[in-house]
Write an enzyme that holds these catalytic residues in place. Structure first.
Site: not given
Length: 392
Positions: A86, A219, A222, A337
């Site tokens: 990441c 959270c 994707i 992300h």
């Protein structure tokens, strides 16, 4: 080392783009960054391309950047492909900074890009698990409570970090919901955020559980997207007619199995290099793959004493209009992300904040900005971390 600036910054929206390939995302981001710097492909002397999952998502294991840049006018320029979990995007920025600061290059382009959405829902989660030690997968999954097939195994890891943080500080699940509510409110003001819906604390607490104290809005999703920055010297930026911001420090740290403290150590080096202190920072972009991570990193960066991050949050200090806004773009929970793009996108956001270009989410008169980006897992900490400090 020479003084270095960011002369141009650009990115795509983050989201679910099943009808777009990696090339189209990269072309959009690089064109925007070059245009912002008043530069052309002919001005670029080196390219650093951050990507994590193209090999597993679409089979492009080698020369990812060279193929992704087809049609941009940037082929034929020396290019380094960067993979650092990441932290890939921020590592690409670090290498671009190093090439300019050392005098090897006058103008460098750092790109981060990722395509994670796929018809096979399990595929992106398998890609994320690929950053773990493949010879220890059974051991790692068992330690975290079993392999998760409907989510990233990193959510189980972040749930563990969240419980540990609760135990040592007294933070509550409601504090994590407050972080998520803040970031989704910020993201609602960001036209390039993947999710632009506001949530109340109560809605976040009542949402679908993911792992431990984490619910879905806490959270990071994707996503697909790309971001790019043009890095050069102040003199070359003036020649181009760009509106640059200063890059005071770009520090890359490496994790060590069995040892914690990676982000604090990396941050200390960055502050020393930049010649500023934590209390000088006006705006922060941190790697909040889950809401508790923002509280943990706030303390690890030295922005408050250990255990005090929930107090900052409750007082409104980390919200837009507060003393030190954190993740005004919406953070990973709202902005999204796309893992290889995330670190560069943080730098794009902070560059625009320092230029007063962020519209409704603009921080008032920021002078110093800090980005923290981390990736991978060696246990008990990340495998890589970067801290970047920018200034007007």
């Amino acid at each position: 080392m020479r003084n270095v600036v960011i002369a141009g910054a650009g990115m795509t929206a983050f989201g679910k783009f099943l009808d777009r390939n990696l090339k189209s995302l990269v072309a959009e981001a690089t064109s925007a960054a070059l245009s912002d710097a008043a530069a052309t492909p002919a001005d670029v002397g080196a390219v650093y391309f951050g990507n994590v999952a193209a090999g597993l998502m679409c089979g492009q294991e080698s020369l990812r950047g060279q193929h992704a840049l087809r049609g941009t006018g940037l082929q034929g320029i020396p290019l380094v492909n960067v993979e650092n979990a990441c932290a890939s995007g921020a590592t690409a920025v670090h290498l671009a900074w190093l090439s300019v600061a050392s005098g090897q290059t006058e103008v460098a382009l750092a790109i981060g890009a990722e395509k994670l959405y796929h018809a096979d829902r399990a595929k992106p989660f398998a890609a994320m698990s690929s950053v773990l030690d493949q010879e220890r997968l059974d051991e790692l999954f068992a330690d975290l409570g079993g392999e998760a097939t409907d989510r990233s195994v990193f959510m189980d890891l972040y749930a563990r970090f969240a419980r540990q943080y609760m135990d040592r500080t007294g933070a509550t699940q409601e504090d994590f919901a407050r972080v998520a509510a803040k970031n989704h409110a910020h993201g609602s003001l960001n036209p390039k955020a993947q999710h632009r819906t506001r949530f109340t604390v109560e809605e976040i607490l009542a949402a679908r559980p993911i792992a431990g104290p984490l619910t879905l809005p806490m959270c990071a999703p994707i996503g697909d997207g790309a971001a790019a920055v043009v890095i050069t010297t102040p003199e070359r930026a003036a020649q181009l007619g760009a509106h640059p911001v200063r890059l005071l420090a770009s520090v890359l740290g490496g994790g060590q199995e069995g040892r914690a403290g990676l982000v604090p150590a990396t941050a200390r080096r960055a502050f020393e290099t930049a010649g500023v202190d934590p209390e000088d920072v006006d705006v922060v972009a941190c790697h909040d793959a889950t809401a508790p991570a923002e509280l943990i990193v706030t303390e690890e960066l030295g922005l408050c004493p250990p255990g005090d991050a929930p107090k900052l949050l409750r007082a409104g200090d980390t919200t837009l209009g507060g003393r030190i806004p954190i993740n005004p773009c919406g953070g990973l929970e709202s902005k999204g992300h796309p893992i290889g793009a995330t670190g560069v996108a943080q730098i794009v956001e902070l560059t625009d904040q320092l230029r007063d270009r962020c519209g409704a989410r603009q921080v008032q008169d920021p002078r110093i900005a800090l980005a923290e980006n981390a990736g991978g897992y060696l246990g008990p900490d990340a495998a890589a971390a970067t801290v970047t400090i920018l200034a007007r």
